[in-house]
Design a protein around this motif. Structure first.
Motif, PDB file in Angstrom:
ATOM      1  N   GLY A 430       0.811  -1.217   0.000  1.00 42.47           N
ATOM      2  CA  GLY A 430       0.000   0.000   0.000  1.00 42.47           C
ATOM      3  C   GLY A 430       0.838   1.258   0.000  1.00 42.47           C
ATOM      4  N   LEU A 431       1.908   1.269   0.808  1.00 45.21           N
ATOM      5  CA  LEU A 431       2.774   2.446   0.841  1.00 45.21           C
ATOM      6  C   LEU A 431       3.498   2.627  -0.490  1.00 45.21           C
ATOM      7  N   SER A 432       3.918   1.520  -1.103  1.00 48.53           N
ATOM      8  CA  SER A 432       4.573   1.605  -2.405  1.00 48.53           C
ATOM      9  C   SER A 432       3.650   2.228  -3.441  1.00 48.53           C
ATOM     10  N   ALA A 433       2.402   1.761  -3.486  1.00 49.96           N
ATOM     11  CA  ALA A 433       1.444   2.287  -4.458  1.00 49.96           C
ATOM     12  C   ALA A 433       1.115   3.750  -4.185  1.00 49.96           C
ATOM     13  N   GLU A 434       0.970   4.092  -2.919  1.00 45.10           N
ATOM     14  CA  GLU A 434       0.582   5.461  -2.551  1.00 45.10           C
ATOM     15  C   GLU A 434       1.715   6.461  -2.752  1.00 45.10           C
ATOM     16  N   ARG A 435       2.925   6.095  -2.304  1.00 44.46           N
ATOM     17  CA  ARG A 435       4.045   7.034  -2.321  1.00 44.46           C
ATOM     18  C   ARG A 435       4.926   6.907  -3.562  1.00 44.46           C
ATOM     19  N   GLY A 436       4.812   5.796  -4.278  1.00 39.27           N
ATOM     20  CA  GLY A 436       5.575   5.666  -5.518  1.00 39.27           C
ATOM     21  C   GLY A 436       7.009   5.232  -5.332  1.00 39.27           C
ATOM     22  N   PHE A 437       7.336   4.571  -4.204  1.00 48.45           N
ATOM     23  CA  PHE A 437       8.690   4.042  -4.058  1.00 48.45           C
ATOM     24  C   PHE A 437       8.668   2.521  -4.148  1.00 48.45           C
ATOM     25  N   ARG A 438       9.802   1.968  -4.532  1.00 46.82           N
ATOM     26  CA  ARG A 438       9.971   0.516  -4.602  1.00 46.82           C
ATOM     27  C   ARG A 438      10.462  -0.001  -3.255  1.00 46.82           C
ATOM     28  N   VAL A 439       9.843  -1.055  -2.739  1.00 46.95           N
ATOM     29  CA  VAL A 439      10.257  -1.683  -1.487  1.00 46.95           C
ATOM     30  C   VAL A 439      11.033  -2.947  -1.803  1.00 46.95           C
TER      31      VAL A 439
END
Length: 597
Positions: A430-439
């Motif tokens: 969810g954070l990746s999709a929302e903020r646009g960073f790769r985990v």
């Protein structure tokens, strides 16, 4: 570093102050405290430990006839040759802070800060308690410089029997320093791993933690750190490459946090933890239990660092409130979410340093125990090595439970932790999709090198059978998928690999993808097949060789398997030892693209 010889008994089965001989100084140990990409301010610290007598003797010897020097001092700066051909004085200085006093030993912390510039810098520092010694470390440029960092784990040996065939920790640390000489490393990302004999019986666990036991345990941890951190190559690295550290169970006691409350809360176990915690914070974090929050740590010793403007590194403390039922307490996930949401918009990669792999092969227990019974029966060493791979689910009993509890209950695929793992993965998706960073997950613990990934199921639903024949998505599709989260596995830099038959069993189990949460595929991937740079060796899902991992953010255009990709990929290079004890290396470079909108 520190001016004393390396002990020949550096892998002692027991450590005490007598193990130190005449040694009276340890260090320096260099640490990255923080970097703020908004301001360019870079904070760092140095730790030196010395006896009171040695401290005063060294200060007197370093005094050039002026007023008596009473306090250890750090001097530092960009060193340039003086006009007379000698070395110029270092322009900056700061007095030491007496961080802690244990027995006759004093822990001195020196804190400093500088600002990154548009060009790389070489900083040199000196300490008046280490006369005639100077140490240099490298800073990247602020504007376009890539941060290069070395991740390692399991930096110790389980058994003295493994010293001759492995040559200890020297071979791979020599390789780390050789790569550092070729192109400077800016950070040592350390997932430490040390061993301590376990409490053997429930009766012993119920004993009071006496003052004599406390003295012995504290001596063990103190002497272990001093001797281990002072070995060739490792000692040089710790003095010249700033470190960022996190701990795991073997920094405390095997399986810490995965014992039932009766054992976990026993006075002996709590006494072990208190001593391990104190010296972990001192030696690895340059703080104390009372100062940790003030020094920026949260949820135990959890940290979030920025390595430049585009890469953030999260180190959650997996031992801070661990129990049989949980890896991390709920408040840690709340804090992780808050801090990741607050990252600068420039961050395109978040690397999560998780001691135990979130993704790793899970074996059919009865089938594998039957298969391995001939090799493992009555062989404690083999049983332990099998356990370190996560295979063990039923092995000799201790406290009425299986013996190797860290491997029974610590792994994320265990019944106790699977639901928490899924929640963790969903949070990061969810954070990746929302903020646009790769985990990306970066882990150790299992004594081999490997690569896995989570990715979108492409609309396939049902059980594992729905994805068992699913092909690996193309690079372009992975680049656009916020559910694509690589799992890089790098372990061990010193300890020996598991037996071949154990790895064969894991590889067999890892061949098919699994479906998690109805929409996420979890799969292991052969290193050579997926590496953008690799060797011509046999394709394999897990590499049973000692290794460490070089991480670097790409700043240039690069080729993906579908053509030209964007800049900003994160490269993980697994450097593996071809033959145990030789230091002869080969490498696999994995390329992780930023999330493409």
């Amino acid at each position: 570093p520190g001016g004393f010889d390396v002990p020949p008994d550096a892998f002692l089965p027991h450590y005490s102050l007598a193990s130190l001989g005449t040694r009276a100084v340890a260090g320096p140990f260099l640490k990255l405290v923080s970097y703020d990409p908004a301001t360019g301010i870079y904070r760092w610290s140095v730790l030196v430990i010395c006896t009171r007598a040695a401290e005063q003797k060294l200060l007197a010897a370093n005094n050039s006839g002026g007023a008596p020097v009473l306090t250890p001092k750090l001097t530092w700066g960009e060193l340039r040759a003086s006009g007379g051909g000698g070395m110029a004085a270092l322009p900056n200085s700061t007095e030491g802070e007496l961080l802690h006093w244990w027995r006759d030993w004093r822990f001195w912390r020196f804190r400093a800060e500088t600002t990154l510039r548009d060009v790389p810098q070489r900083l040199t520092y000196a300490l008046n308690v280490l006369p005639s010694a100077r140490f240099t470390f490298h800073l990247p440029s602020r504007s376009a410089g890539a941060w290069r960092w070395a991740f390692h784990s399991c930096n110790g040996l389980d058994s003295l029997d493994n010293v001759p065939k492995s040559n200890g920790l020297q071979p791979l640390w020599q390789d780390v320093l050789a790569r550092h000489a070729e192109a400077p490393l800016h950070v040592l990302l350390k997932g430490w791993d040390q061993t301590l004999s376990q409490v053997e019986t429930a009766a012993k666990a119920a004993l009071p933690f006496t003052p004599e036991m406390k003295d012995e345990v504290e001596e063990y941890f103190f002497a272990h750190y001093v001797l281990h951190f002072s070995q060739p190559y490792l000692g040089a690295a710790l003095a010249t490459i700033p470190s960022v550290n996190i701990w795991d169970d073997h920094d405390i006691v095997d399986g810490w946090g995965s014992y039932p409350p009766l054992i976990q809360n026993a006075p002996v176990m709590q006494g072990l933890f208190a001593a391990a915690h104190l010296f972990y914070l001192l030696f690895q974090q340059h703080t104390t239990p009372l100062k940790a929050v003030e020094d920026g740590f949260w949820c135990g010793s959890s940290q979030l660092h920025c390595f430049g403007s585009r890469t953030a590194v999260l180190l959650p403390d997996s031992r801070y409130r661990r129990t049989i039922e949980q890896v991390h307490p709920p408040e840690l996930y709340v804090e992780v979410e808050r801090r990741l949401r607050a990252l600068p918009a420039s961050v395109s990669h978040v690397v999560v340093v998780q001691a135990i792999p979130v993704l790793y092969p899970k074996l059919d227990v009865l089938k594998e125990l039957t298969k391995l019974s001939k090799e493992a029966t009555d062989n404690d060493l083999v049983a332990k090595l099998i356990g370190k791979t996560g295979i063990i689910r039923k092995i000799p009993m201790r406290f009425g439970q299986v013996e190797v509890l860290d491997d029974l209950l610590d792994h994320w695929d265990s019944r106790q932790h699977a639901a928490e793992r899924d929640t963790y993965i969903r949070l990061m998706q969810g954070l990746s999709a929302e903020r646009g960073f790769r985990v990306s997950f970066l882990s150790g613990d299992v004594h081999c090198a490997g690569y896995g990934m989570f990715h979108d199921s492409g609309g396939r639903h049902g059980g594992d059978e729905a994805v068992e024949h699913m092909r690996l998505p193309k690079g372009e599709a992975l680049a656009r998928d916020p559910k694509f989260m690589p799992q890089i596995i790098s372990s061990a830099i010193t300890n020996v690999p598991p037996p071949a038959f154990v790895l064969d069993a894991l590889r067999e189990e890892a061949e098919e993808p699994r479906l998690l949460m109805g929409d996420t595929v979890a799969r292991m991937v052969a290193l050579r097949r997926h590496a953008v740079v690799g060797t011509a060796d046999d394709d394999t899902l897990l590499v049973g060789e000692r290794n460490w991992c070089l991480g670097i953010t790409d700043t240039l255009k690069h080729l993906m398997d579908d053509g030209v990709g964007p800049s900003g990929a994160l490269h993980f290079t697994l450097r593996c030892e071809k033959k145990l004890g030789t230091g002869k290396m080969h490498a696999f470079t994995l390329e992780v693209p930023p999330l493409q909108r």
